[in-house]
Scaffold this active site. Structure first.
Site, short mmCIF file in Angstrom:
data_model
loop_
_atom_site.label_atom_id
_atom_site.label_comp_id
_atom_site.label_asym_id
_atom_site.label_seq_id
_atom_site.Cartn_x
_atom_site.Cartn_y
_atom_site.Cartn_z
N ARG A 6 0.81 -1.21 0.00
CA ARG A 6 0.00 0.00 0.00
C ARG A 6 0.84 1.27 0.00
NH1 ARG A 6 -2.35 0.20 4.59
NH2 ARG A 6 -3.39 -1.81 4.55
N TYR A 32 -15.51 21.18 -11.60
CA TYR A 32 -15.93 19.88 -12.13
C TYR A 32 -17.15 19.38 -11.35
CZ TYR A 32 -14.86 14.95 -13.44
OH TYR A 32 -14.87 13.67 -13.91
N ASP A 69 -7.83 22.51 -8.86
CA ASP A 69 -7.87 21.43 -9.83
C ASP A 69 -7.19 21.96 -11.09
OD1 ASP A 69 -8.54 19.65 -11.87
OD2 ASP A 69 -10.53 19.23 -11.04
N LYS A 109 -6.13 12.35 -17.63
CA LYS A 109 -6.24 13.19 -18.82
C LYS A 109 -4.89 13.30 -19.53
CE LYS A 109 -10.44 13.43 -17.44
NZ LYS A 109 -11.01 14.43 -16.57
C1 PLP Z 1 -11.81 14.29 -15.44
C2 PLP Z 1 -11.61 15.35 -14.46
C3 PLP Z 1 -11.43 15.05 -13.11
C4 PLP Z 1 -11.55 13.67 -12.56
O1 PLP Z 1 -10.64 12.77 -13.05
P1 PLP Z 1 -10.99 11.19 -13.01
O2 PLP Z 1 -9.68 10.57 -13.15
O3 PLP Z 1 -11.94 10.97 -14.15
O4 PLP Z 1 -11.65 10.92 -11.69
C5 PLP Z 1 -11.19 16.08 -12.25
N1 PLP Z 1 -11.14 17.35 -12.68
C6 PLP Z 1 -11.32 17.68 -13.95
C7 PLP Z 1 -11.24 19.10 -14.34
C8 PLP Z 1 -11.58 16.69 -14.89
O5 PLP Z 1 -11.82 17.04 -16.16
#
Ligand code: PLP
Length: 420
Positions: A80, A134, A206, A231
């Site tokens: 972990r 988001y 974010d 992403k």
């Molecule tokens: C896709 C996304 C997330 C979340 O990512 P996941 O890996 O799909 O949980 C968070 N913030 C933004 C701006 C996103 O586009």
């Protein structure tokens, strides 16, 4: 590259030097290539091996007992806490985030957001949430955080007066995102983060859109920089992963929070993310150039009322983007002029190169029709000054296809839209 094997620590196999040292003189694009390769493995292979392990074996009982005394990357303990594969990814991510002392991995981008918030907040606190974050971030505030006694207030991140007034003596943290999800507003992060700090609140951002390459969030004043590695870092639409990076004050609480929540990421996914990271600068550059060409083309279409692309001169948010960002990416939105949802569906359904789907930042282009009203409580949509009919929007994630082919595909979509 600081290669400092130290066999006195743990097994020596996974020992890593943390960020800094001579590496800091390299540009971020170079650090994408060199980062995370300071482990002993780097003497014989380029990439860390994929260590699939729940159990790490110790040489003897003394080494086992030594293992519980510290809680650092680079020392085997138990699956972990990771292995050289995950530690290498953390090291590489810390190396491209100026101001960070460490990075914590999470099984998804959303898990990184929730894990970071839970590391910072406690029952009775108030969390300010930018209205254009988001959607699942909003749901977390309204859902599990509320159940644990944390209040939230949404605010318009473009309205500094309302933001300032939203603080109270229990406000402990501010959740930001730039540009705003779907609608792409660029807020003044340095000012928002400074106000938060002056009021004794923690600022989390974010930063998935620009990544630290395009927006060094900690340098711009934020306390915790969160990225959905799903992403741009993954970049190939084949993994889910998230990360949070921070300086001295918040790295330890983040790490303890993630450990207490039981978060761990698979070494296979960490290896894929590392592979994606190596080419991220090149992909972002190409996607940005194509997105700009396509956004300019959309501006000239009579079917389009607004192009929401802060990288584009004249588009909303461009001035702040130019001031605070060093790069962009392929994600932007546009609003149809006087069309309805059925017309929008005809457009999107006619696209052949653009896939229809969530997520973004992969090598392939995607189109997503979206509706803003259900996911905002403070910011108006349609925006002030827009025609009431001009509200049906589509988000494009521009991939690595040739922009000319993508434009031809959109042209096909517009033809189909008005034939219906
Ligand atoms: C896709 C996304 C997330 C979340 O990512 P996941 O890996 O799909 O949980 C968070 N913030 C933004 C701006 C996103 O586009």
């Amino acid at each position: 590259m600081g290669r400092r094997p130290d066999h006195a620590q743990g097994t020596g196999i996974g020992t890593l030097s943390m960020a800094g040292g001579d590496d800091s003189k390299q540009t971020p694009a170079t650090r994408l290539v060199t980062g995370g390769r300071s482990g002993d493995f780097a003497e014989s292979v380029v990439n860390p091996p994929v260590w699939r392990a729940s159990t790490h074996l110790y040489a003897n009982v003394a080494a086992l007992r030594e293992g519980v005394k510290t809680n650092e990357d680079g020392r085997f303990f138990y699956g972990r806490r990771g292995s050289p594969t995950q530690w290498s990814l953390c090291e590489a991510l810390t190396g491209i985030e100026p101001g960070a002392v460490g990075t914590v991995l999470y099984p998804s981008g959303l898990a990184a957001i929730v894990g970071s918030l839970m590391a910072v907040l406690r029952s009775g606190d108030v969390l300010l949430v930018a209205d254009n974050t988001y959607d699942p971030t909003r749901n977390t505030a309204m859902g599990i955080l509320k159940r644990f006694g944390i209040e939230h207030r949404f605010f318009d991140p473009l309205d500094l007066v309302a933001y300032d007034a939203a603080f109270c003596d229990r406000t402990r943290a501010v959740m930001l995102e730039v540009p705003g999800s779907l609608t792409m507003e660029v807020c003044d992060i340095p000012t928002l983060a400074r106000i938060a700090r002056d009021k004794g609140a923690v600022s989390l951002v974010d930063n998935t859109w620009a990544t630290s390459l395009g927006f060094p969030a900690l340098e711009r004043g934020c306390d915790i920089a969160i990225t959905a590695l799903t992403k741009h870092v993954g970049g190939h639409s084949d993994l889910m992963l998230g990360a949070a990076s921070a300086g001295e004050r918040w790295y330890r609480p983040l790490r303890m929070g993630a450990q207490q929540l039981g978060h761990v990421v698979s070494p296979d996914d960490a290896a894929l993310a590392l592979r994606g990271l190596r080419t991220m600068a090149v992909r972002l550059e190409r996607e940005t150039a194509s997105a700009l060409a396509i956004a300019e083309w959309l501006c000239r279409r009579e079917e389009v009322a607004h192009v929401l692309c802060p990288m584009l001169p004249g588009s909303p948010g461009h001035d702040l983007w130019q001031r605070d960002f060093t790069g962009g990416c392929g994600l932007f939105s546009f609003v149809l002029k006087g069309r309805d949802d059925a017309a929008r569906c005809r457009l999107v359904d006619a696209l052949e190169l653009f896939g229809i789907g969530y997520s973004w930042g992969g090598f392939e282009s995607l189109a997503l029709p979206f509706d803003v009203e259900p996911v905002r409580s403070r910011m108006a949509w349609p925006k002030a000054g827009w025609g009431v009919e001009d509200r049906y929007a589509i988000r494009l994630s521009i991939g690595l296809e040739d922009a000319k082919d993508l434009i031809a595909d959109l042209e096909r979509g517009f033809d189909a839209m008005d034939k219906g």
